[in-house]
Design a protein around this motif. Structure first.
Motif, short mmCIF file in Angstrom:
data_model
loop_
_atom_site.label_atom_id
_atom_site.label_comp_id
_atom_site.label_asym_id
_atom_site.label_seq_id
_atom_site.Cartn_x
_atom_site.Cartn_y
_atom_site.Cartn_z
N ARG A 138 35.32 42.25 45.23
CA ARG A 138 35.06 43.66 45.53
C ARG A 138 34.15 44.24 44.45
O ARG A 138 34.44 44.12 43.25
CB ARG A 138 36.37 44.44 45.59
N ILE A 139 33.04 44.84 44.88
CA ILE A 139 32.05 45.42 43.98
C ILE A 139 31.96 46.91 44.26
O ILE A 139 31.86 47.32 45.43
CB ILE A 139 30.67 44.76 44.18
N SER A 140 32.00 47.72 43.23
CA SER A 140 31.91 49.16 43.41
C SER A 140 30.53 49.56 43.90
O SER A 140 29.57 48.79 43.79
CB SER A 140 32.23 49.90 42.11
N ALA A 141 30.42 50.78 44.42
CA ALA A 141 29.13 51.28 44.89
C ALA A 141 28.13 51.40 43.75
O ALA A 141 26.92 51.47 44.00
CB ALA A 141 29.32 52.64 45.58
N GLU A 142 28.62 51.39 42.51
CA GLU A 142 27.74 51.47 41.34
C GLU A 142 27.35 50.10 40.82
O GLU A 142 26.59 49.99 39.85
CB GLU A 142 28.43 52.26 40.22
N GLY A 143 27.88 49.03 41.41
CA GLY A 143 27.48 47.69 41.03
C GLY A 143 28.35 47.02 39.99
O GLY A 143 27.87 46.16 39.24
N GLU A 144 29.64 47.35 39.96
CA GLU A 144 30.58 46.72 39.03
C GLU A 144 31.63 45.94 39.81
O GLU A 144 32.19 46.45 40.79
CB GLU A 144 31.27 47.77 38.15
N ILE A 145 31.92 44.71 39.39
CA ILE A 145 33.00 43.94 40.01
C ILE A 145 34.32 44.56 39.59
O ILE A 145 34.60 44.72 38.40
CB ILE A 145 32.93 42.46 39.61
N VAL A 146 35.14 44.92 40.59
CA VAL A 146 36.40 45.60 40.29
C VAL A 146 37.63 44.76 40.65
O VAL A 146 38.69 44.96 40.06
CB VAL A 146 36.47 46.97 41.00
N SER A 147 37.51 43.83 41.60
CA SER A 147 38.68 43.03 42.00
C SER A 147 38.23 41.70 42.57
O SER A 147 37.13 41.56 43.11
CB SER A 147 39.51 43.76 43.07
N ARG A 148 39.15 40.72 42.44
CA ARG A 148 38.98 39.41 43.08
C ARG A 148 40.26 39.08 43.81
O ARG A 148 41.36 39.34 43.30
CB ARG A 148 38.67 38.32 42.06
N TYR A 149 40.12 38.46 44.98
CA TYR A 149 41.29 38.11 45.77
C TYR A 149 41.10 36.69 46.31
O TYR A 149 40.00 36.28 46.64
CB TYR A 149 41.45 39.04 46.97
N GLY A 150 42.23 35.98 46.44
CA GLY A 150 42.19 34.73 47.18
C GLY A 150 42.24 33.48 46.34
O GLY A 150 42.00 33.48 45.13
N GLU A 151 42.52 32.38 47.05
CA GLU A 151 42.56 31.05 46.46
C GLU A 151 42.28 30.04 47.57
O GLU A 151 42.39 30.34 48.76
CB GLU A 151 43.95 30.77 45.85
N ARG A 152 41.93 28.83 47.15
CA ARG A 152 41.60 27.80 48.14
C ARG A 152 42.87 27.22 48.75
O ARG A 152 43.87 27.00 48.06
CB ARG A 152 40.79 26.68 47.50
#
Length: 382
Positions: free
Chosen positions: A331-345
């Protein structure tokens, strides 16, 4: 004398009533018996059986056709599964073969491009299969092969989007064109012409048409990703503009595979082989970039994004990216910063295996989980 007359009259009235009541009862019984004729009994039984059949059909459609709920399962690295489907589960092709793209209509229908089956499958918001459309047809054959294209033919459909009127735009990759259908899958038009040069040139076979991998509709504009550029059309297929160039420079693109447009007109592109996401103005001016392009085949450094492909704009304006080789959603903010990661293989509900695209459904996320040959509806949890 008058008293005797009155008494006699009262007795007479009582006798008349007693004589009349049995007649009324007998008459009612006779009428009831007369109503239950064999014909009427047969019709009544037929109506009851018909109602039972309708009830059974409703049960079969609404309950048996609905995939089992997965909401009771624990989240997997921030991904809470809700339901999953592996295809229509009926007909001669019951299973997906490489589901590549997903899009959601305003009424909650989920449209899935099933690439190797050359079709689009449609489900309701609960995961029940509704119908499919598209047939295989070759518009740009290799030397020695025959053209088999008819209106609505698809040849490895990948990206997909839906306009405000419910029309469906499908990126038919090997036919170097966009096929447009109405909400029920009736073919409407195709553009650009796969046998002509588009604008200043595209990456289609022999330089004709465009090697379209994804499509996004915003207002009267249709944005399509080509091998090294973004090509812009009107909704009826008239060429407007194109921007981007090969390479890792600021406006450079290397086989972009995902595109989405925010409500303010910002165009987000998953610059796949450059391992980054770029935000553009509607006219192609770079706003920001997230991710770093590889320095070469020997560059094994860890990157923010491995192989971004599909993306979607969330309700809060952030961008959700399917990072295929990262086996995650970023998830990337509208300002261009990564804010979250989700998931695994993995192959369990809520896990990912080379997911290719994402779409938003009323606060939930639909995932084209390509190598697991399924589509998942999930909820993201922090």
């Amino acid at each position: 004398m008058s008293d005797e007359l009155d008494t006699t009259a009262g007795q007479g009235a009582a006798l008349d009533a007693e004589e009349i009541l049995p007649d009324l009862e007998e008459s009612s019984l006779d009428r009831g018996a007369a109503w239950f004729t064999p014909r009427r009994v047969f019709l009544l039984i037929a109506v009851l059986l018909a109602l039972a059949l309708v009830g059974l059909l409703v049960y079969l459609f609404w309950f048996l056709g609905k995939p089992p709920s997965l909401s009771s399962l624990p989240p997997r690295q921030g991904i809470q599964p809700v339901w999953q489907v592996f295809g229509p589960a009926e007909g001669p092709r019951p299973l997906f073969s490489r589901p590549m793209g997903v899009a959601v209509s305003e009424d909650g229908r989920v449209y899935v491009t099933d690439a190797e089956n050359n079709r689009v499958c449609v489900f309701d918001s609960q995961g029940r299969f509704l119908f499919e459309f598209g047939t295989f047809g070759v518009a740009k054959p290799l030397p020695g092969a025959a053209v088999s294209y008819v209106a609505g033919s698809l040849n490895y459909p990948v990206g997909i989007d839906i306009d405000s009127e419910g029309n469906v735009y499908v990126a038919s990759f090997h036919n170097n064109a966009i096929e447009v259908f109405d909400a029920d899958g009736v073919p409407l038009r195709r553009f650009p012409d796969p046998y002509e040069v588009t604008g200043k040139g595209g990456s289609g076979y022999d330089g004709l048409g465009i090697a379209v991998t994804d499509v996004a509709v915003a207002g009267d504009r249709v944005y399509a990703t080509d091998a090294y550029q973004v090509v812009v059309f009107t909704r009826d297929g008239q060429f407007i503009d194109q921007w981007g160039r090969p390479g890792t420079v600021e406006r450079g693109l290397d086989h972009p595979n995902g595109i989405a447009v925010a409500g303010d007109g910002t165009v987000y592109v998953a610059d796949t082989n450059n391992s980054r996401v770029t935000a553009f103005t509607p006219d192609g001016v770079v706003i920001w970039q997230v991710g770093t392009a590889s320095a070469g085949i020997d560059d094994h450094s860890e990157r923010e994004l491995e192989l971004p492909r599909g993306l979607a704009v969330m309700g809060d304006g952030s961008v959700l990216v399917s990072d295929t080789f990262g086996f995650s959603l970023v998830r990337i903010s509208a300002e261009g910063e990564i804010v979250s990661r989700y998931g695994e293989r993995g192959v369990e509900p809520g896990q990912l295996n080379f997911s290719n695209d994402v779409a938003v459904l009323r606060g939930f996320v639909v995932i084209a989980d390509k190598e697991n040959s399924r589509v998942q509806l999930v909820r993201l949890v922090n």
